[in-house]
Enzyme design. Structure first.
Site, PDB file in Angstrom:
ATOM      1  N   THR A 172      -4.747   3.404   6.002  1.00 30.31           N
ATOM      2  CA  THR A 172      -3.461   3.438   6.722  1.00 30.31           C
ATOM      3  C   THR A 172      -2.584   2.218   6.413  1.00 30.31           C
ATOM      4  OG1 THR A 172      -4.499   2.391   8.643  1.00 30.31           O
ATOM      5  CG2 THR A 172      -4.420   4.794   8.632  1.00 30.31           C
ATOM      6  N   LYS A 198      -9.729   2.188   7.122  1.00 32.76           N
ATOM      7  CA  LYS A 198      -9.312   0.936   6.493  1.00 32.76           C
ATOM      8  C   LYS A 198      -7.840   0.717   6.843  1.00 32.76           C
ATOM      9  CE  LYS A 198      -7.350  -0.558   2.911  1.00 32.76           C
ATOM     10  NZ  LYS A 198      -6.620  -1.630   3.598  1.00 32.76           N
ATOM     11  N   SER A 200      -4.295  -1.488   7.235  1.00 36.95           N
ATOM     12  CA  SER A 200      -3.650  -2.467   6.358  1.00 36.95           C
ATOM     13  C   SER A 200      -4.129  -3.867   6.739  1.00 36.95           C
ATOM     14  CB  SER A 200      -2.134  -2.380   6.522  1.00 36.95           C
ATOM     15  OG  SER A 200      -1.531  -3.501   5.918  1.00 36.95           O
ATOM     16  N   SER A 252       1.959   4.057   0.041  1.00 38.20           N
ATOM     17  CA  SER A 252       2.865   4.187  -1.097  1.00 38.20           C
ATOM     18  C   SER A 252       2.432   5.337  -2.018  1.00 38.20           C
ATOM     19  CB  SER A 252       2.884   2.885  -1.886  1.00 38.20           C
ATOM     20  OG  SER A 252       1.596   2.630  -2.402  1.00 38.20           O
ATOM     21  N   GLU A 273       0.112  11.186   2.796  1.00 35.99           N
ATOM     22  CA  GLU A 273       1.453  11.117   3.368  1.00 35.99           C
ATOM     23  C   GLU A 273       2.116   9.923   2.696  1.00 35.99           C
ATOM     24  OE1 GLU A 273       4.352  10.062   4.962  1.00 35.99           O
ATOM     25  OE2 GLU A 273       3.281   9.544   6.806  1.00 35.99           O
ATOM     26  N   GLU A 404      13.003   4.399  -2.300  1.00 39.00           N
ATOM     27  CA  GLU A 404      12.994   4.063  -0.878  1.00 39.00           C
ATOM     28  C   GLU A 404      13.227   2.565  -0.700  1.00 39.00           C
ATOM     29  OE1 GLU A 404       9.970   6.004   2.386  1.00 39.00           O
ATOM     30  OE2 GLU A 404       9.140   5.065   0.636  1.00 39.00           O
TER      31      GLU A 404
HETATM   32  P1  ADP Z   1       2.641  -0.265   1.588  1.00 40.80           P
HETATM   33  O1  ADP Z   1       3.669  -0.466   0.547  1.00 40.80           O
HETATM   34  O2  ADP Z   1       3.051   0.552   2.749  1.00 40.80           O
HETATM   35  O3  ADP Z   1       1.876  -1.495   1.960  1.00 40.80           O
HETATM   36  P2  ADP Z   1       0.280   0.580   0.193  1.00 40.80           P
HETATM   37  O4  ADP Z   1       0.067   1.916  -0.400  1.00 40.80           O
HETATM   38  O5  ADP Z   1       0.217  -0.602  -0.670  1.00 40.80           O
HETATM   39  O6  ADP Z   1       1.660   0.746   0.913  1.00 40.80           O
HETATM   40  O7  ADP Z   1      -0.714   0.341   1.402  1.00 40.80           O
HETATM   41  C1  ADP Z   1      -1.156   1.355   2.272  1.00 40.80           C
HETATM   42  C2  ADP Z   1      -2.642   1.191   2.506  1.00 40.80           C
HETATM   43  O8  ADP Z   1      -3.316   1.383   1.262  1.00 40.80           O
HETATM   44  C3  ADP Z   1      -3.034  -0.207   2.983  1.00 40.80           C
HETATM   45  O9  ADP Z   1      -4.099  -0.090   3.901  1.00 40.80           O
HETATM   46  C4  ADP Z   1      -3.488  -0.865   1.704  1.00 40.80           C
HETATM   47  O10 ADP Z   1      -4.398  -1.926   1.911  1.00 40.80           O
HETATM   48  C5  ADP Z   1      -4.184   0.301   1.022  1.00 40.80           C
HETATM   49  N1  ADP Z   1      -4.402   0.140  -0.424  1.00 40.80           N
HETATM   50  C6  ADP Z   1      -3.667  -0.534  -1.315  1.00 40.80           C
HETATM   51  N2  ADP Z   1      -4.205  -0.441  -2.547  1.00 40.80           N
HETATM   52  C7  ADP Z   1      -5.319   0.329  -2.427  1.00 40.80           C
HETATM   53  C8  ADP Z   1      -6.329   0.804  -3.335  1.00 40.80           C
HETATM   54  N3  ADP Z   1      -6.300   0.522  -4.627  1.00 40.80           N
HETATM   55  N4  ADP Z   1      -7.323   1.572  -2.834  1.00 40.80           N
HETATM   56  C9  ADP Z   1      -7.358   1.883  -1.528  1.00 40.80           C
HETATM   57  N5  ADP Z   1      -6.448   1.480  -0.635  1.00 40.80           N
HETATM   58  C10 ADP Z   1      -5.436   0.711  -1.063  1.00 40.80           C
END
Ligand code: ADP
Length: 504
Positions: A172, A198, A200, A252, A273, A404
């Site tokens: 999330t 997991k 953020s 993202s 999402e 965005e």
């Molecule tokens: P934002 O730009 O909203 O931070 P992210 O996609 O980077 O979007 O982050 C959303 C979630 O995905 C967070 O919990 C982040 O830690 C997690 N995340 C980022 N990179 C990875 C990855 N390689 N594998 C799993 N989760 C990830």
């Protein structure tokens, strides 16, 4: 409790709030694995900051592969008993969890404002909204019906059962530290799945507080696990495990695509999402006040940091000047500041790179001929505050309309005909939310049907609710969250054929 870890580096305000939270028993700063609060096995930690002040609120464990593997094993073990409870037993646990979240609404709201920065009133709104998914799925738990299919052969009976998919990995983002979790975990638990969450790393404290309340609600150890730290290590471990049968992700588009690709090796069920690029179309026949109010809400909620935030405000030429002036006036009245200050409508952005992204988009637009009507720069409050901004004469070449912005910047574009508006709106790989403002009923239907988007708001800027399906077309995602449809994402359909029914 680990108060000593978070008192030193804080200003008085952060400290006061943190110590009050600590007394409430929901301020948790460790991961949760198999019902036990846990540090990272190597003792490493990461700092959680208050984006308003830069203060360190807490240190949380920086977990990775080993902790995630253990969390998966705990969830896997817990699945065998949790999935066998009756639906009403699970429903009662969820209802208790909901009641506890509501009983701690103030504290959870404070925690959200503290680690995420949104105004306290909005944070309270998130608690109510986030809790509503637990309440809704506590009810839905009892309605996971199967089917009996009329048999094509006389001596057979055909049944369809719906069964929980198994262990769910839920990843999330930071923009809704509570609600993005509850709308995944609510339906998962309701139908008998167990979860490894997991959150953020920027906003783990709300997730940990919610997990603490899940234990208090009597949800058995191992059903809800929380790990945080090295995102790609945690993600890779979830992806590699054949015991994890489902990945649900909000974040993202880039990370979502990685998770989708990574799920292929073990053929997991996936819901995503992802990012949006929401058009907000204002037609000449719109009610001006309704359009201004709706666009303002759709754009500036959470300082523009939601995936359903209006990203392009597309205005018909006959109403363009009137709308632009009225809208800029409304935006000018948005008070910027610390989310704990009364009347503040806009908090800081989540971090420095978010501000730099906004700055680069604005620079790109201005260099291509757009005009800053209001704002357009960092706020005098410093930190990551950015002025609520309105930019006119934006066209479809500019980054502001292609991607965005995820910040408090409203780009205004002009169009002539309804067909042109639809063409501009659909000219993107995203397809999450769209908004239209018109008083013409036929037009509202026509345009809603033509928009390639998963959610459409007509004369309304705030449309998310637990009772309606939320999710995107195109590259905005897969699957739906919330509503009766949301629980299907956590269910397998099993067909059972009973043969030999005629022999006595
Ligand atoms: P934002 O730009 O909203 O931070 P992210 O996609 O980077 O979007 O982050 C959303 C979630 O995905 C967070 O919990 C982040 O830690 C997690 N995340 C980022 N990179 C990875 C990855 N390689 N594998 C799993 N989760 C990830």
């Amino acid at each position: 409790m680990h108060d000593y870890r978070f008192f030193r580096e804080m200003s008085m305000d952060t400290q006061n709030i943190a110590s009050r939270l600590s007394a409430s028993g929901i301020f948790r700063t460790q991961g949760l694995i198999g019902g036990k609060w846990s540090e990272a096995y190597d003792g490493n930690t990461i700092k959680v900051h208050n984006p308003t002040t830069g203060d360190v609120i807490a240190n949380v464990p920086c977990m990775g592969k080993r902790e995630t593997s253990d969390a998966i094993s705990s969830a896997y073990d817990a699945f065998s008993s949790w999935s066998k409870l009756t639906a009403s037993e699970r429903s009662r646990c969820l209802r208790k969890w909901y009641d506890l979240i509501i009983a701690h609404k103030e504290e959870l709201g404070q925690l959200i404002t503290l680690e995420q920065g949104k105004p306290f009133k909005e944070a309270l709104g998130e608690v109510t909204y986030g809790a509503s998914f637990i309440e809704f799925y506590a009810e839905e738990a009892k309605r996971v019906y199967g089917d009996i299919i009329p048999a094509p052969v006389a001596d057979r009976r055909l049944f369809v059962l719906k069964q929980p998919v198994g262990v769910v990995g839920a990843i999330t983002p930071w923009n809704f530290p509570l609600a993005m979790i509850t709308r995944k975990v609510g339906p998962a638990l309701a139908c008998g799945c167990t979860v490894v969450i997991k959150p953020s790393e920027l906003t783990p404290l709300t997730a940990l507080a919610a997990a603490e309340l899940s234990l208090q609600a009597g949800i058995p150890p191992g059903v809800v696990n929380v790990v945080m730290g090295n995102a790609s290590d945690i993600g890779d471990t979830l992806l590699a495990s054949p015991q994890v049968r489902k990945i649900t992700f909000t974040g993202s588009t880039a990370v979502g695509k990685k998770l989708l690709a990574g799920s292929a090796a073990t053929v997991k069920k996936v819901s995503l999402e992802l990012g949006g690029n929401a058009p907000c179309i204002v037609f000449d026949d719109a009610d001006l006040d309704v359009a201004v109010k709706g666009s303002l809400a759709a754009k500036f909620r959470n300082s523009g940091q939601t995936c359903v935030c209006a990203n392009r405000i597309i205005v018909q030429e006959g109403i363009y000047e009137k709308f632009a002036n009225a809208f800029a006036n409304a935006v000018q009245n948005l008070k910027v500041g610390d989310g704990f200050t009364e009347g503040v409508a806009q908090g800081p952005l989540i971090n420095e790179s978010a501000v730099q992204k906004v700055e680069s988009f604005v620079r790109d637009a201005v260099s291509r001929g757009a005009k800053v009507m209001l704002g357009g720069k960092r706020h005098s409050l410093g930190m990551t505050f950015y002025e609520p901004t309105v930019i006119s004469n934006v066209n479809s070449e500019m980054l502001l309309s292609r991607e965005e912005v995820f910040g408090p910047v409203a780009p205004l574009m002009r169009f002539k005909t309804e067909d042109e508006a639809i063409q501009i709106a659909n000219d993107t790989n995203a397809g999450l939310a769209a908004y239209i403002f018109t008083t013409n009923v036929q037009r509202s239907w026509r345009v809603s049907e033509a928009l390639e988007y998963g959610l459409v708001g007509v004369n309304e800027g705030l449309i998310s609710t637990e009772v309606a399906p939320f999710g995107g077309f195109k590259q905005s995602g897969l699957g739906r969250e919330g509503s009766k449809y949301g629980i299907d994402e956590y269910l397998e359909i099993k067909y059972v054929c009973l043969g030999n029914m005629d022999s006595a």
